[in-house]
Design a protein around this motif. Structure first.
Motif, short mmCIF file in Angstrom:
data_model
loop_
_atom_site.label_atom_id
_atom_site.label_comp_id
_atom_site.label_asym_id
_atom_site.label_seq_id
_atom_site.Cartn_x
_atom_site.Cartn_y
_atom_site.Cartn_z
N SER A 1 0.83 -1.21 0.00
CA SER A 1 0.00 0.00 0.00
C SER A 1 0.86 1.26 0.00
O SER A 1 0.55 2.24 -0.68
N ALA A 2 1.97 1.24 0.74
CA ALA A 2 2.86 2.40 0.76
C ALA A 2 3.60 2.54 -0.57
O ALA A 2 3.73 3.65 -1.12
N GLN B 1 2.07 4.31 -3.63
CA GLN B 1 2.06 5.77 -3.72
C GLN B 1 3.08 6.28 -4.73
O GLN B 1 3.04 7.46 -5.10
N THR C 1 0.93 7.10 -7.42
CA THR C 1 0.23 8.33 -7.07
C THR C 1 1.11 9.55 -7.36
O THR C 1 0.64 10.55 -7.91
N LEU D 1 9.95 8.30 -4.51
CA LEU D 1 8.83 9.21 -4.72
C LEU D 1 9.31 10.51 -5.36
O LEU D 1 8.63 11.06 -6.25
N GLY E 1 -3.84 6.30 -4.63
CA GLY E 1 -3.69 6.69 -3.23
C GLY E 1 -4.76 6.08 -2.34
O GLY E 1 -4.48 5.54 -1.27
N GLY F 1 -4.25 2.37 -1.85
CA GLY F 1 -3.21 2.07 -0.86
C GLY F 1 -3.70 2.21 0.56
O GLY F 1 -3.38 1.40 1.43
#
Length: 377
Positions: free
Chosen positions: A24-25, A28, A31, A81, A327, A330
């Protein structure tokens, strides 16, 4: 760029394991790319309107290539990121200018065919690049997948420098005129529909490797083939939705696409056999890729004097929807299973369908069209 938009979904478990973060992280990262593209594309087009096209496009591609190499080299999720934000900036600067360059090179008589070629490039990137990138990530490493994307981008950069002639600057559209278009509720509603549709599709696609592992235990080559089926369905409808729009009209085409998206997202959660999963993935890809062209069609019908502006807002809606979907997925994945995400995606698709029906039932009036025309100044 078509590959880069979607390939992370196929290798998300490998990235998660490599960076020591939850799926889930790690999601991103998708995202970050989509949110950057969606927020910056319309403004970058306005701020760079007076710059020569060829050097600008070469710079954008160079940023994109470097950002993918940085993504592959990132030792932590935080640094990845940052690299994905840079990749999103490169894509947001390049893609709208690619469409404008294609239209300028082709001339008015062949403009539609040229714009279709740009969409075709993105489609081919999805159909071929995503399965290849996923296969590389499954059998070599997730870093190798991103290096593959960077190498393809480098080839494109060399080709652009070698063959693209100098291009005339397009007529400038002031930022004020671009923003004024969003003062019209119909434009906002049509873009919001695109955002919801994109969010519904990407919420599930971002975590589709986990979904397909839970339902049919797909991984490795089988997963790559399922993603290929999704891409083939998308390619057929990316090209075919234009003809369908000409024959049926944008509204009917969009009704079919959003209905099919809601149904396939629901069925995907219970697709326990491999043949059914292949069929559902093909139809799901078809539904997802069938929306952009007819939605652009009804936007340009409403604002015919600023087609590039409204198309850029539609693209922003697509990528903002992807950012919201990835997002939200996640966040939800920490509380529900991957297959249950399919039902959430289907629910968002139903909301998009409701908004679509509202748009159909409130057609633009001649007075509204006159008001839109005055925003050109």
């Amino acid at each position: 760029m078509g590959t880069d938009s979607f390939v992370l979904a196929g290798i998300l478990p490998q990235i998660s394991s490599g960076l020591g973060q939850s799926i889930s992280a790690t999601g991103q990262a998708i995202t970050a790319f989509s949110l950057t593209y969606g927020l910056t594309a319309p403004f970058l087009a306005a701020f760079t309107g007076k710059l020569p096209r060829k050097p600008l496009m070469a710079f954008a591609l160079a940023v994109f290539v470097a950002a993918n190499l940085a993504s592959a080299a990132a030792p932590t999720l935080a640094l990845m990121l940052v690299a994905r934000v840079a990749a999103g900036l490169g894509a947001a600067l390049y893609t709208p200018n690619a469409s404008a360059a294609a239209a300028a090179l082709a001339g008015p008589a062949h403009r539609g065919r040229a714009l279709a070629a740009i969409l075709g490039g993105l489609t081919v990137g999805t159909v071929l690049g995503v399965p290849v990138g996923t296969w590389i990530g499954q059998h070599l490493s997730w870093q190798a997948s991103l290096i593959f994307v960077a190498l393809v981008g480098a080839v494109a950069l060399v080709g652009l420098l070698a063959v693209l002639p100098p291009l005339p600057l397009p007529p400038p559209v002031p930022l004020r005129a671009r923003v004024a278009v969003l003062a019209h509720a119909r434009v906002v509603a049509i873009v919001a529909f695109m955002l919801l549709e994109s969010a519904a599709a990407i919420l599930v696609y971002t975590y589709v490797a986990q979904v397909l592992d839970d339902t049919v235990h797909a991984h490795g080559t089988t997963l790559a083939l399922l993603l290929l089926a999704w891409g083939v369905g998308g390619a057929i409808c990316a090209f075919g939705s234009g003809r369908l729009t000409d024959r049926w009209g944008a509204d009917r085409t969009l009704s079919l696409a959003i209905g099919l998206l809601a149904v396939t997202l629901t069925v995907l959660a219970v697709s326990s056999s491999l043949p059914l999963a292949f069929a559902v993935m093909t139809l799901n890809g078809a539904a997802g890729w069938a929306v952009a062209t007819p939605n652009n069609h009804r936007l340009t019908e409403f604002v015919p004097h600023l087609p590039g502006v409204v198309i850029s807002f539609n693209s922003a809606g697509i990528y903002l929807g992807q950012a919201i979907g990835a997002g939200l997925g996640g966040v939800l994945l920490d509380a529900i299973s991957a297959t249950q995400l399919c039902y959430v995606g289907a629910g968002i698709a139903v909301l998009a369908a409701a908004l679509h029906l509202f748009i159909i039932r409130t057609p633009a009036t001649p007075a509204a069209l006159d008001e839109v025309a005055r925003t050109r100044g």
